[in-house]
Enzyme design. Sequence first.
Site, short mmCIF file in Angstrom:
data_model
loop_
_atom_site.label_atom_id
_atom_site.label_comp_id
_atom_site.label_asym_id
_atom_site.label_seq_id
_atom_site.Cartn_x
_atom_site.Cartn_y
_atom_site.Cartn_z
N THR A 6 41.86 44.94 40.55
CA THR A 6 42.53 43.84 39.87
C THR A 6 44.01 43.73 40.24
O THR A 6 44.63 44.75 40.59
CB THR A 6 42.41 44.05 38.34
OG1 THR A 6 43.24 43.13 37.66
CG2 THR A 6 42.84 45.46 37.93
N ASP A 7 44.55 42.55 40.11
CA ASP A 7 45.99 42.37 40.35
C ASP A 7 46.83 43.07 39.29
O ASP A 7 48.03 43.30 39.47
CB ASP A 7 46.36 40.87 40.41
CG ASP A 7 45.98 40.06 39.17
OD1 ASP A 7 45.39 40.65 38.22
OD2 ASP A 7 46.28 38.86 39.14
N GLU A 8 46.17 43.42 38.15
CA GLU A 8 46.93 44.03 37.05
C GLU A 8 47.48 45.40 37.39
O GLU A 8 48.32 45.91 36.65
CB GLU A 8 46.04 44.14 35.80
CG GLU A 8 45.62 42.81 35.26
CD GLU A 8 45.06 42.90 33.85
OE1 GLU A 8 45.29 43.90 33.18
OE2 GLU A 8 44.40 41.95 33.46
N TYR A 62 43.61 49.80 30.32
CA TYR A 62 42.69 49.22 31.32
C TYR A 62 43.30 49.23 32.71
O TYR A 62 42.73 49.78 33.66
CB TYR A 62 42.31 47.77 30.93
CG TYR A 62 41.73 46.99 32.09
CD1 TYR A 62 40.51 47.34 32.64
CD2 TYR A 62 42.44 45.92 32.66
CE1 TYR A 62 39.98 46.65 33.74
CE2 TYR A 62 41.93 45.22 33.74
CZ TYR A 62 40.70 45.59 34.28
OH TYR A 62 40.19 44.91 35.37
N LYS A 87 42.36 51.33 36.24
CA LYS A 87 42.03 50.65 37.51
C LYS A 87 42.98 51.13 38.60
O LYS A 87 42.56 51.35 39.75
CB LYS A 87 42.11 49.13 37.35
CG LYS A 87 41.02 48.50 36.52
CD LYS A 87 39.61 48.71 37.04
CE LYS A 87 39.29 47.92 38.29
NZ LYS A 87 37.84 48.05 38.66
P1 NAD Z 1 32.38 42.86 32.86
O1 NAD Z 1 32.92 43.66 31.73
O2 NAD Z 1 31.88 41.49 32.61
O3 NAD Z 1 31.17 43.67 33.54
C1 NAD Z 1 31.24 45.03 33.80
C2 NAD Z 1 29.83 45.52 34.11
O4 NAD Z 1 29.90 46.93 34.42
C3 NAD Z 1 28.85 45.36 32.94
O5 NAD Z 1 27.62 44.87 33.42
C4 NAD Z 1 28.69 46.79 32.43
O6 NAD Z 1 27.41 47.03 31.84
C5 NAD Z 1 28.88 47.61 33.69
N1 NAD Z 1 29.36 48.97 33.43
C6 NAD Z 1 30.45 49.34 32.71
N2 NAD Z 1 30.55 50.69 32.69
C7 NAD Z 1 29.52 51.16 33.43
C8 NAD Z 1 29.09 52.47 33.79
N3 NAD Z 1 29.73 53.57 33.36
N4 NAD Z 1 28.00 52.59 34.58
C9 NAD Z 1 27.33 51.49 35.00
N5 NAD Z 1 27.67 50.25 34.68
C10 NAD Z 1 28.75 50.08 33.90
O7 NAD Z 1 33.52 42.90 33.95
P2 NAD Z 1 33.95 41.79 35.02
O8 NAD Z 1 34.93 40.89 34.41
O9 NAD Z 1 32.74 41.24 35.65
O10 NAD Z 1 34.72 42.72 36.07
C11 NAD Z 1 34.00 43.38 37.11
C12 NAD Z 1 34.98 44.13 37.98
O11 NAD Z 1 35.93 43.23 38.54
C13 NAD Z 1 35.80 45.18 37.25
O12 NAD Z 1 35.95 46.30 38.09
C14 NAD Z 1 37.13 44.51 36.99
O13 NAD Z 1 38.17 45.46 36.92
C15 NAD Z 1 37.25 43.66 38.24
N6 NAD Z 1 38.08 42.44 38.10
C16 NAD Z 1 37.84 41.56 37.07
C17 NAD Z 1 38.57 40.37 37.01
C18 NAD Z 1 38.33 39.35 35.93
O14 NAD Z 1 39.04 38.36 35.85
N7 NAD Z 1 37.33 39.50 35.07
C19 NAD Z 1 39.56 40.13 37.98
C20 NAD Z 1 39.80 41.07 38.98
C21 NAD Z 1 39.03 42.22 39.05
O1 DAU Z 2 44.07 39.60 36.30
C1 DAU Z 2 42.79 40.10 36.38
C2 DAU Z 2 42.31 40.53 35.02
O2 DAU Z 2 42.03 39.35 34.28
C3 DAU Z 2 41.09 41.44 35.08
O3 DAU Z 2 41.43 42.65 35.71
C4 DAU Z 2 40.54 41.73 33.68
O4 DAU Z 2 39.32 42.46 33.78
C5 DAU Z 2 40.27 40.41 32.99
O5 DAU Z 2 39.82 40.63 31.66
C6 DAU Z 2 41.52 39.55 32.97
O6 DAU Z 2 42.55 40.16 32.14
P1 DAU Z 2 43.42 39.31 31.11
O7 DAU Z 2 43.90 40.23 30.07
O8 DAU Z 2 44.40 38.46 31.83
O9 DAU Z 2 42.25 38.32 30.56
P2 DAU Z 2 41.88 37.78 29.08
O10 DAU Z 2 40.78 36.82 29.28
O11 DAU Z 2 41.68 38.89 28.12
O12 DAU Z 2 43.19 37.01 28.66
C7 DAU Z 2 43.76 35.99 29.48
C8 DAU Z 2 45.06 35.55 28.83
O13 DAU Z 2 44.77 34.86 27.61
C9 DAU Z 2 45.97 36.69 28.43
O14 DAU Z 2 47.31 36.29 28.67
C10 DAU Z 2 45.71 36.89 26.95
C11 DAU Z 2 45.39 35.49 26.48
N1 DAU Z 2 44.43 35.36 25.35
C12 DAU Z 2 43.27 36.07 25.40
C13 DAU Z 2 42.33 35.94 24.40
C14 DAU Z 2 41.03 36.73 24.43
C15 DAU Z 2 44.69 34.45 24.32
O15 DAU Z 2 45.74 33.78 24.28
N2 DAU Z 2 43.74 34.31 23.34
C16 DAU Z 2 42.58 35.01 23.33
O16 DAU Z 2 41.76 34.81 22.41
#
Ligand code: NAD
Ligand code: DAU
Length: 341
Positions: free
Chosen positions: A121-123, A157, A161
């Site tokens: 992630t960019d985080e 988190y 990562k």
């Molecule tokens: P998500 O929470 O929707 O899905 C995570 C999946 O991993 C789930 O299916 C869960 O059951 C599985 N999992 C968790 N722990 C596990 C374990 N110990 N063993 C096996 N399976 C396990 O997450 P997402 O949003 O799809 O993110 C997927 C990946 O992409 C993560 O590594 C996250 O850091 C990365 N990522 C997410 C975003 C975003 O915006 N959501 C952006 C950049 C990177």
């Molecule tokens: O940047 C990549 C990341 O983006 C991933 O690594 C994470 O897995 C993914 O969850 C996401 O992280 P954020 O914390 O940015 O996403 P989230 O959807 O939780 O929140 C997006 C923005 O919205 C953040 O600034 C918090 C805000 N927010 C979130 C929720 C759930 C609200 O204002 N209201 C809400 O109810």
Amino acid sequence: MKIMVTGGAGFIGSNFVHYVYENHPDVQIVVLDKLTYAGNKANIADILGDRVQLVVGDICDAPLVDKLASQVDAIVHYAAESHNDNSLQDPSPFLHSNVVGTYTLLEAARKYDLRFHHVSTDEVYGDLPLREDLPGHGEGVGEKFTTESRYNPSSPYSSTKAASDMLVHGWTRSFKVRATISNCSNNYGPYQHIEKFIPRQITNILSGIQPKLYGTGKNVRDWIHTSDHSAAVWTILTKGQIGETYLIGADGEQDNKTVLEMILRLMGKDPSDYEQVKDRPGHDLRYAIDSTKLRTELGWAPQYTDFESGLKHTIDWYANNEAWWQAEKAAVEAKYAKQGQ
Ligand code: NAD
Ligand code: DAU
């Protein structure tokens, strides 16, 4: 080619599994997923069969990982605990899955000399100042994250990562694991868990609940459609240079207030009909990705360049798939309510 996709029943992982299934018919996929609260077999149920197999298990289960690794050519590693707000309540599962899990997979990749792609992630880079607070409104150095940016994670988190990225670096250099890393910005699209910002607000509106904005909503996220993320990961897996990191982003910076107002408008509601709730502790201000390296060296480009139209499709998906999210809605909102959010 046979690949193991960890976390392939979660949001981004399942979109990737669909992407590979549809675009690369010669590839076999084994999904290893623990099916935590965020994983859902339904996300890939329509393609399970000869080419796509689901193994329910933990990436920290070394004997299971070893057995599956002995049967594949590559691991694409998505599995993680992914929600910042949850990590602020209880960091322990984040240490388990994100750190120990990545270590367990790297050991298997090392043993069987597998190609390994780590989805991050960019985080890991922390946050950037708002553009309005930068000289020249951010049209210069330091405006966006690059592969040269310093690791500076803010939450449990993002620190786990960051730790997982460091493990990949160590195993690449010392053990010659054939690994690449990608750091992507915020994804949106179908199958995203309703705890996350965009699906939470869409399903709130569909349920007659007022949307919830943290603080003033000035925080900026760099949105990318999850299909574009899938194409980027496939490009890196097949064309990327071993040992390299690629940043994935689609130039989609939007502040949260603007996104929420857009969702309300697209759903035919008054754009000011939302509630401002308690801010997230340590809330990152702005993310922005410079994806020049991925675009120029590997030729990737995003297809979903119109955020509003991608958002409209996403709204339609949640409206048409109420059965996918309805059962969980009350519990998710009750948990947020306890946190004052
Ligand atoms: P998500 O929470 O929707 O899905 C995570 C999946 O991993 C789930 O299916 C869960 O059951 C599985 N999992 C968790 N722990 C596990 C374990 N110990 N063993 C096996 N399976 C396990 O997450 P997402 O949003 O799809 O993110 C997927 C990946 O992409 C993560 O590594 C996250 O850091 C990365 N990522 C997410 C975003 C975003 O915006 N959501 C952006 C950049 C990177
Ligand atoms: O940047 C990549 C990341 O983006 C991933 O690594 C994470 O897995 C993914 O969850 C996401 O992280 P954020 O914390 O940015 O996403 P989230 O959807 O939780 O929140 C997006 C923005 O919205 C953040 O600034 C918090 C805000 N927010 C979130 C929720 C759930 C609200 O204002 N209201 C809400 O109810």
